[in-house]
Design a protein around this motif. Structure first.
Motif: not given
Ligand code: GDP
Ligand code: MG
Lengths: 344, 134
Positions: A246-268
């Protein structure tokens, strides 16, 4: 029309020209191929026959969740992050069609406007339309086309309320379920269903009060929810390594988005295990069954068969024949190649 | 397949900050059975041409109030042509004087819908004139 080369040949020749051009980076040809598979025009079959074997390298990420959770905004933020790494990214944004008029309002692009000058960002909106099972196969075909055209990451946004839209997200290599904090108790029911398909759960609008609490609640639910669901029809549900992060992002500012991309790549990298990967099986299932159904319909309506089909259907309509017997009769007729009607 | 919905891009070029009219049109056309890609406010000609190309729309409908139509609309139609989209039907809506309508027709704006045009009229026009499809 200024397509002299493309209009001289038959569908196969025209599809071939478009495929070559799309593979060569021509975005207009890519867009036309997507239209062909979306509308199942005569170009669709030759185009997919050529492109499907060239696809398979892209990471397909489904992003689903309730309307207003911030999916499109998050997709836009992810595009920015992915582009920093120089990767080409495509988006398929699906919105519902009106069951009455067949029309649709496709508004996801509104949030993804900043990439107009970037050829390595390709965004395509799609209406869900009506046909049962059709959306998953259409989306699967569209991602194969984008994949073969060289996009490394393909984000598929769908609304997490309709069943078929959720299935589309679930047929991605990685499925992200998005929630927003202020949505309160009513979302519990949606969550339970949605969370089953999640590889990653994201609480967006991290700037709002309650985001941390929502994330904590979701983590608790997911632990209580337990282990993987096994067996069953791969088109219905697929077993997943449970306990999604479970991750937290603030799409409006980009906060947490780099971490989400890392999690996506890891899942891949943890799930890209070749031909038996369950998400890929679910996608193959949707693609192939849609074609089987289409072929059956075509053959039953072919000139040499359509009268017999009509007679059989009429017998069912008059309750002289039950629908199972009718289906068996039609299949048997196709199997034997004979065009005699089912007896009533 | 001939019965698939017509796909329309509704875009609002220019800097004015109202898109109520464009939104009403987008929803109205949806209700008329069109698939409407809505891209929102403050679209540059480049954004509009890119969206039209990627979405492979049949129609580009431009809603314009700012008075900048004689600079923006010809740039958009030129970009569309340069992108190979010369067969896309381009229409505009807004308060545009008759002399300009003629000039715009010459650069590829097929039809200008003035104030008071109903959604049904727009829908009928698009059904009759949208580019022929595969
Ligand atoms: N406060 C806040 N608002 C957000 C955030 N992300 C999206 N929104 C807003 O939420 C609304 C819905 O966003 P959208 O991306 O269209 O949601 P979708 O329907 O899930 O695609 C818009 O008004 C966004 O500006 C965020 O991180 N924080
Ligand atoms: Mg959205």
């Amino acid at each position: 029309m200024a397509e002299p080369a493309a209009t001289t040949g038959g569908p196969a020749a025209r599809a071939h020209d478009l495929v070559l051009a799309a593979r060569d980076g021509d975005r207009r040809s890519l867009a036309r191929l997507l239209t062909a598979v979306e509308n199942r025009t005569p170009l669709a079959e030759p185009a997919l026959r050529e492109m499907y074997p060239l696809a398979g390298a892209a990471h397909v990420v489904g992003i689903t969740g309730p309307p207003g959770a911030g999916k499109s905004t998050l997709v836009a933020a992810l595009i920015g992050e992915v582009r920093k790494a120089g990767r080409a990214v495509a988006v398929v944004a699906v919105d519902p069609s009106s069951p009455i008029t067949g029309g649709a309002l496709l508004g996801d692009r509104v949030r993804m406007q900043s990439y107009a000058g970037d050829r390595d960002v390709f965004i395509r909106s799609m209406a869900a339309r009506g046909h049962a099972g059709g959306l998953a196969s259409t989306t699967g075909a569209a991602t194969a086309v984008l994949d073969a055209a060289g996009f490394d990451l393909i984000l598929v946004e769908t609304v997490g309320t309709g069943q078929s839209e959720v299935e589309v997200a679930a047929a991605a290599d990685t499925t992200v379920v998005l929630e927003a904090p202020e949505m309160g108790d009513e979302v519990q029911a949606i969550k339970a269903g949605l969370l089953e398909v999640a590889d990653l759960v994201v609480v967006n609008k991290g700037d709002k009060p309650g985001a941390q609490r929502t994330a904590a609640q979701l983590r608790a639910m997911l632990v209580a929810g337990g282990g993987p669901k096994v067996g069953g029809d791969p088109s219905q549900a697929r077993p997943r390594p449970k306990r999604p992060e479970v991750l937290i992002t603030t799409a409006a500012t980009g906060e947490g988005v780099p971490e989400l991309l890392v999690a996506l790549d890891r899942h891949r990298s943890s799930s890209a295990t070749g031909p038996t990967d369950s998400a890929r099986l679910a996608r193959a299932d949707a693609l192939v069954w849609a074609i089987v159904a289409e072929r059956l319909r075509e053959r039953l309506r072919a000139p040499d068969q359509s009268d017999a089909t009509r007679v059989t259907l009429a017998a069912v309509a008059d309750h002289r024949l039950d629908p199972y017997a009718a289906a068996d009769a039609l299949l048997a007729v196709l199997g034997s190649g004979s065009a005699s009607p089912a007896r009533d | 397949m001939t019965d698939r919905p017509i796909k329309v891009l509704i875009a609002k070029p220019g800097l004015d900050g109202h898109d109520r009219g464009a939104k009403v049109l987008a929803r109205g056309l949806r209700d008329e059975g069109f698939e409407v890609v809505y891209t929102g406010l403050r679209q540059t000609p480049e954004m509009i041409a890119t969206a039209a190309l990627q979405e492979d729309v049949d129609v580009v409908g431009l809603s314009i109030l700012s008075g900048a139509h004689m600079t923006l609309l010809p740039r958009i139609t030129k970009l569309l042509r340069d992108s190979g989209l010369e067969d896309v039907l381009v229409t505009a809506g807004g308060i545009i004087p008759d002399v300009d309508v003629t000039a715009l027709a010459e650069v590829g704006v097929a039809r200008v819908f003035g104030p008071g045009t109903t959604i049904a009229e727009v829908a009928d026009y698009l059904r009759t004139n949208a580019r022929p499809r595969d």
